[in-house]
Write a protein that holds these residues in place. Structure first.
Motif, short mmCIF file in Angstrom:
data_model
loop_
_atom_site.label_atom_id
_atom_site.label_comp_id
_atom_site.label_asym_id
_atom_site.label_seq_id
_atom_site.Cartn_x
_atom_site.Cartn_y
_atom_site.Cartn_z
N LYS A 15 1.05 -1.17 0.22
CA LYS A 15 0.22 -0.11 0.13
C LYS A 15 0.54 1.41 0.18
O LYS A 15 2.20 1.32 0.71
CB LYS A 15 -1.01 0.26 1.01
CG LYS A 15 -2.07 -1.09 1.01
CD LYS A 15 -3.31 -0.81 0.52
CE LYS A 15 -4.09 -1.70 0.58
NZ LYS A 15 -5.69 -1.97 -0.36
N GLN A 20 -1.12 10.54 -4.83
CA GLN A 20 -3.31 11.81 -5.07
C GLN A 20 -2.62 12.02 -6.78
O GLN A 20 -1.97 11.96 -7.04
CB GLN A 20 -2.63 13.03 -4.36
CG GLN A 20 -3.31 13.99 -4.41
CD GLN A 20 -3.24 15.39 -3.35
OE1 GLN A 20 -2.29 15.63 -3.57
NE2 GLN A 20 -4.24 16.02 -2.83
N GLU A 22 -8.19 14.42 -6.03
CA GLU A 22 -8.36 12.91 -4.92
C GLU A 22 -7.19 11.64 -4.14
O GLU A 22 -5.69 11.92 -4.96
CB GLU A 22 -8.92 11.44 -6.12
CG GLU A 22 -9.16 10.16 -5.61
CD GLU A 22 -8.90 9.07 -6.21
OE1 GLU A 22 -9.78 7.75 -6.53
OE2 GLU A 22 -8.80 9.18 -7.95
N THR A 54 -5.85 8.97 -2.68
CA THR A 54 -6.04 7.58 -1.90
C THR A 54 -4.79 6.37 -1.83
O THR A 54 -3.81 6.93 -1.50
CB THR A 54 -6.95 6.45 -3.45
OG1 THR A 54 -6.81 4.86 -3.44
CG2 THR A 54 -5.80 6.17 -4.03
N LEU A 67 -3.24 3.47 -2.38
CA LEU A 67 -3.46 2.27 -3.67
C LEU A 67 -2.10 1.44 -3.24
O LEU A 67 -1.37 1.29 -2.52
CB LEU A 67 -2.76 2.70 -4.93
CG LEU A 67 -2.69 3.03 -6.20
CD1 LEU A 67 -4.63 2.87 -6.32
CD2 LEU A 67 -1.84 3.65 -7.41
N TYR A 77 -1.27 9.51 -10.95
CA TYR A 77 -0.97 9.80 -9.33
C TYR A 77 0.94 10.13 -9.16
O TYR A 77 1.34 9.55 -10.04
CB TYR A 77 -0.69 8.26 -8.82
CG TYR A 77 -2.37 7.59 -9.03
CD1 TYR A 77 -3.50 8.36 -8.16
CD2 TYR A 77 -3.02 6.52 -9.49
CE1 TYR A 77 -4.78 7.89 -7.37
CE2 TYR A 77 -4.33 6.07 -9.86
CZ TYR A 77 -4.63 7.21 -8.95
OH TYR A 77 -6.21 6.06 -9.02
N VAL A 91 -5.97 8.37 4.32
CA VAL A 91 -6.46 9.53 3.56
C VAL A 91 -7.53 10.11 4.64
O VAL A 91 -8.37 10.86 4.34
CB VAL A 91 -7.30 8.37 2.41
CG1 VAL A 91 -8.19 9.04 1.70
CG2 VAL A 91 -6.64 7.55 1.58
#
Length: 730
Positions: A2, A6, A12, A14, A16, A90, A352
């Motif tokens: 993980k 952004q 957004e 997250t 990811l 991202y 987040v």
């Protein structure tokens, strides 16, 4: 794995799923333990991402210029596709972390698998479970430094590079504008360098925090207090250096810097604030404006950062890697304290939500840490934290009391005659039948003479050996500043004296071990620590009325400690320990006495921006004690309130003025007509009886040690963010 990312186009954020990075040569693969959110730099990026395209353009005119150049070179269509492609992708966040080495690349011999390391770099020390970090952006963490503190390494290096650019000299005065994360660190680094600091920030909480961390004075940028403090500290000449650690679009910081600087002063820009320099003001004073480039020399040099080519130390003393190592060393030696800056620790899976709370203002913070799953693996420090409760060893069994004539007066000596000794102890001993005040020892001749005159000591001196070498002295009272308690107690025990030492007994585990080593070496275990509350008559009566219990109890202890006056020696945490380290033993001892056992674990959390603590103690029978130690309450509220609940009964103590017990029958004490009695007189009665008769000391030494170890464990619990087990050694 993980990773926090952004989308700059949509804003957004997250968590990811991304591939694990490979371990390339000249670097290491690091599994994150803690990573630090830069509440300035990162939140600025997060806020920019949420703007409209016009807003983004206004916030980054440098990027607009590049776009216009691309249009001129490549045309509108190609430039549009390039810009949109870059925006609609991202981007990572983060640049400061601590973790464990999982894999070592070729060419690395400074660290090995399993080592705890601090890492830097906005492309390498990301908010991600695993990162590949080149060797010049990674340094081993010194032994004893907690992982969550080591995660501050990069931002500490930024602050340190800024201070180096200012070239501070001993005795100078500096102005720090902006008391966010970087500003708070700059304050501590300057203070450690012998510079007096004035801080400026519109947030009074941040100003108060900076004062507790060493600033001489702080205030709002528009307040007259700041200018008055600068005038007083500099004899009206102005500060030698100004550090701009503020952000935003206001030109106020650079204007304030010019107004409060001395002639030919130095102005260092560390943050990202507006820099429309007022020409006349800067010209007339011939101010030296300097910029601090991130973590230090090597930044933005790919040969240094990516290829691992170091700069020779003879030519570049402080590179970004050496700055990082230096800052970690300062933290490990207690010269810089980052724990008060930690406003919040969030689990990485809540990243987040944490960013959103910061952006919306729901979470107001100086520093926020992400804690990663399984971060204890391989660190040895963070895994199941344990603090040892040293065993009391006495050669040949319990020592007998020193021989003394049965009917002779008890001869007492005092080492220290400060406010507590002269107001709370000596009034109960002066002119007391069966007690002779033999000698008072202080560091200054006049204070010793004052104590002799006021309380009738036979002799006053500044020579400690005059007490320790006097065979007629039965007991020694150690009532000095906290940092000297353990060493003076150790010396007095080795000299064969019965000792009464005010709390705390020790400020570190090593000091506590040193006291017990003196007990083992001398066989002298005649020691009492000034935990007086268990002797308070009102509390003892309430405990008797409450009666024995059969089930586990819950205890709540609220300590409304209040703020200290500016300049109090209690604020000198680098030498005298934290306020809780100095005072917390009182409340832990009281809880343990009421519960009839010593604690087996400690958990602690700190409030943001002040010294407020919540400490939870667990006991062998399942009982718990929660101590709320707060400094931000109203001075009009009682200082100490306590509730003990068990077996359908409740004991209530209201600030040693009134007590009550609620059960099948209700008992309420009469309100004390005079001053609160917190047990000092009864404590001294019990101590003198033990000295006079040679009987057992009022509190077993094992209990004193357990309380001291639990008090020290609070710092470990705060640093590790997890409960600490108190393990008795054998």
């Amino acid at each position: 794995m993980k990773q926090v990312v952004q989308n700059y186009k949509s804003g957004e954020l997250t968590l990811l799923d991304v591939p694990v990075p490979g371990c390339k040569p000249d670097g290491v693969l690091v599994r994150s333990a803690y990573s630090l959110i830069s509440t300035g730099t990162e939140l600025m990026k997060v806020s920019e991402a949420g703007m409209s395209m016009v807003g983004k353009a206004r916030s980054r005119p440098d990027q607009v210029a590049k776009v216009m150049q691309s249009v001129a070179t490549n045309g509108v269509g190609a430039t549009y596709r390039k810009v949109m492609g870059k925006l609609d992708s991202y981007t990572p966040l983060g640049y400061s972390l601590c973790g464990v080495v999982e894999q070592v690349g070729a060419g690395i011999d400074e660290v090995k698998v399993g080592d705890l390391v601090a890492c830097a770099g906005n492309e390498h020390a990301l908010h991600a479970e695993l990162n590949w970090v080149p060797k010049n952006l990674c340094v081993p963490v010194p032994e004893g430094l907690a992982p969550r503190h080591a995660a501050f390494g990069t931002v500490g290096s930024i602050a340190m590079q800024g201070v180096r650019q200012g070239e501070p000299q001993l005795g100078e005065v500096a102005l720090v504008i902006g008391l966010g994360l970087i500003g708070q660190l700059v304050v501590q680094l300057l203070t450690a360098s012998g510079v007096r600091v004035v801080g400026v920030d519109p947030d009074p909480v941040r100003s108060g925090l900076a004062e507790r961390l060493g600033a001489a004075a702080c205030g709002d940028p528009v307040s007259a207090a700041v200018e008055a403090a600068v005038a007083e500290l500099t004899d009206g000449h102005g500060v030698d250096q100004v550090y701009l650690a503020a952000g935003g679009g206001s030109n106020q910081p650079v204007e304030l810097a010019a107004r409060l600087s001395r002639d030919r002063g130095r102005v260092v820009d560390i943050g990202k604030c507006r820099l429309d320099l007022p020409w006349n003001a800067y010209y007339e004073k011939e101010l030296d404006v300097r910029f601090s480039r991130s973590y230090g020399p090597g930044r933005y040099d790919p040969e240094y950062e990516l290829q691992g080519r170091d700069y020779p130390i003879g030519y570049v003393r402080w590179t970004e890697r050496r700055n990082l190592a230096c800052f970690l060393d300062l933290m490990a030696r207690g010269r810089v304290d980052v724990e008060p800056l930690v406003s919040h620790v969030a689990d990485f899976e809540d990243a987040v939500e944490t960013y959103q709370n910061l952006k919306d203002g729901a979470l107001k913070a100086v520093a926020v840490l992400f804690r990663y799953p399984g971060h204890a693996a391989g660190t040895g420090q963070a895994q199941a934290p344990t603090v040892a409760v040293p065993a009391v060893r006495r050669p040949g069994g319990t020592a007998s009391a020193p021989a003394r004539a049965a009917k002779a007066p008890v001869r007492l000596a005092f080492v220290g005659a400060g406010n507590y000794a002269t107001s709370m102890l000596l009034p109960h001993l002066a002119q007391r039948e069966g007690v002779t005040l033999s000698t008072v020892v202080t560091t200054t001749a006049l204070s010793a003479a004052n104590a002799r005159h006021k309380f009738g000591f036979a002799r006053a001196t500044t020579d400690l050996d005059a007490v320790l070498g006097d065979p007629t002295v039965d007991a020694v009272f150690v009532v000095t500043r906290h940092s000297s308690h353990a060493e003076l107690t150790r010396q007095a025990l080795l000299a064969g004296k019965t000792v009464f030492v005010e709390k705390p007994l020790a400020l570190t585990e090593d000091e506590l071990s040193g006291v017990l080593a003196a007990v083992e070496e001398s066989g002298n275990d005649r020691l009492q620590v000034g935990f007086n509350r268990r002797f308070a008559p009102l509390l003892r009566e309430a405990r008797r009325r409450f009666g024995p219990r059969t089930g586990p109890a819950s205890l709540r202890y609220l300590v409304n400690a209040g703020r200290l006056e500016h300049g109090s020696w209690y604020l000198r945490q680098d030498t005298e320990g934290s306020r809780f380290a100095g005072e917390g033993g009182h409340f832990i001892d009281t809880a343990s006495w009421l519960l009839g056992a010593d604690p087996v674990s400690v958990y602690a959390v700190a409030a943001s921006g002040n010294e407020d603590l919540q400490v939870v103690l667990s006991y062998p029978d399942g009982s718990t004690a929660a101590i709320s130690y707060v400094t931000t309450g109203s001075p009009g509220f009682p200082k100490e309130t306590l509730d003990l609940i068990a077996d359908g009964r409740v004991l209530r103590l209201d600030d040693f003025v009134r007590a009550s017990v609620h059960g099948r029958k209700r008992w309420v004490s009469s309100r004390l007509a005079k001053a609160r009695d917190k047990g000092q007189r009864a404590e001294l009665d019990a101590f003198l009886e033990a000295v006079r008769t040679g009987g057992p000391m009022p509190v077993p030494l094992d209990s004193l040690v357990a309380t001291t170890a639990a008090t020290l464990a609070v710092r470990t619990a705060l640093a590790g963010g997890a409960p600490v087990t108190l393990a008795r050694t054998r």
